[in-house]
Design an enzyme around this catalytic site. Structure first.
Site, PDB file in Angstrom:
ATOM      1  N   LYS A  10       0.855  -1.188   0.000  1.00 33.80           N
ATOM      2  CA  LYS A  10       0.000   0.000   0.000  1.00 33.80           C
ATOM      3  C   LYS A  10       0.892   1.240   0.000  1.00 33.80           C
ATOM      4  O   LYS A  10       1.561   1.531   0.992  1.00 33.80           O
ATOM      5  CB  LYS A  10      -0.920  -0.012   1.214  1.00 33.80           C
ATOM      6  N   ASP A 120     -12.630   4.123  11.590  1.00 33.18           N
ATOM      7  CA  ASP A 120     -13.111   4.103  10.201  1.00 33.18           C
ATOM      8  C   ASP A 120     -13.532   2.687   9.831  1.00 33.18           C
ATOM      9  O   ASP A 120     -13.212   2.188   8.749  1.00 33.18           O
ATOM     10  CB  ASP A 120     -12.033   4.607   9.241  1.00 33.18           C
TER      11      ASP A 120
END
Length: 283
Positions: A10, A120
């Site tokens: 990522k 989140d």
């Protein structure tokens, strides 16, 4: 990798307010999080290079920082891929296992030495491996706290995903363990009643909504809907509705949720033991 292991890389977008120390702190959070229902951090890459760029017509030297984190590769994609306007297309056993996996991962985060709030939690951040084991990922908004208490953030610092943020955060910027609990409730409702289920339940009396969800699953499972499965369905939707209470003090803790789900399993084990012993006695 050289050993044949597949990993996910990522790349992090360059952000001016993330300095080296903040990046290292975030990595320290990830590196100490080790649980079967948390996406595992494999390693990270960090590189600074000097480049020449044009600034007001003149060439200037600038530093460019490249950062990337390496994570275990989750072949099953995300939970978001399995959700639609209708209830989850997976069979109930898989849905129930995913719900339990999410709860176990969240329980770990909330109960480590310095509790971590995800902040989140949503279907896109719940990843599935090749065996459909659910793991919590993307701690980009996670915060490390010294105690399980409530914090107030500045309104300009508000981050998260619409639909999964609790009212006390939207209205008063309060952060507590009950933030993640609210998000969890929305996710469970979406698994059991479809993506629009959360918005529908807001306008439906709780008892009526529970009955509606149970009836829908009973129709889907038909002959395979045992009394035990019926209890799992009812318990999960009841938990979800408690999680999305506007008053955060009325929401359960993750420990209470995990305990309630465990009690269902204990009842099944006791029932199997009873039936086995009964068959033995009759023979």
């Amino acid at each position: 990798m050289e050993n044949g292991e597949e990993i996910a890389v990522k790349k992090l977008h360059p952000v001016v307010w993330i300095d080296d120390e903040q990046f290292k702190n975030e990595l320290n959070i990830l590196m100490r999080v080790k649980h079967k229902n948390i996406v595992r951090l494999v390693g990270y890459c960090y590189h600074t290079a000097q480049i020449v760029v044009d600034y007001k017509g003149k060439p200037v030297s600038a530093s460019v920082v490249e950062r990337a984190i390496c994570l275990e590769y989750m072949q099953g994609g995300s939970l978001a891929d399995q959700l639609s306007a209708e209830p989850c297309t997976l069979d109930w056993d898989k849905c129930y296992k995913i719900i339990k996996d999410i709860c176990e991962g969240l329980h770990y985060l909330h109960n480590v030495d310095a509790p971590i709030y995800h902040l989140d939690l949503k279907p896109a951040n719940i990843l599935l491996d090749k065996d459909m084991v659910a793991k919590l990922g993307d701690f980009g908004l996670s915060r490390l706290f010294d105690a399980m208490q409530t914090y107030i953030t500045e309104s300009r610092d508000m981050k998260g995903t619409g639909g999964y943020m609790p009212p006390e955060y939207i209205n008063r910027q309060q952060i507590s363990p009950k933030f993640d609990i609210f998000s969890l409730g929305v996710i469970i409702i979406q698994i059991m009643a479809g993506k629009d289920g959360y918005f529908n339940c807001a306008d439906t009396p709780p008892k009526e909504f529970i009955k509606h969800v149970c009836e829908n699953w009973r129709m889907r499972l038909q002959a395979t809907m045992s009394s035990h499965l019926s209890e799992e369905v009812r318990t999960c939707i009841e938990i979800a509705l408690k999680c999305v209470e506007d008053d955060r003090t009325r929401r359960p803790t993750i420990a209470q949720i995990v305990n309630e789900l465990s009690n269902i399993g204990n009842k099944l084990t006791a029932l199997k033991t009873f039936l086995t012993s009964s068959i033995g006695c009759s023979s």
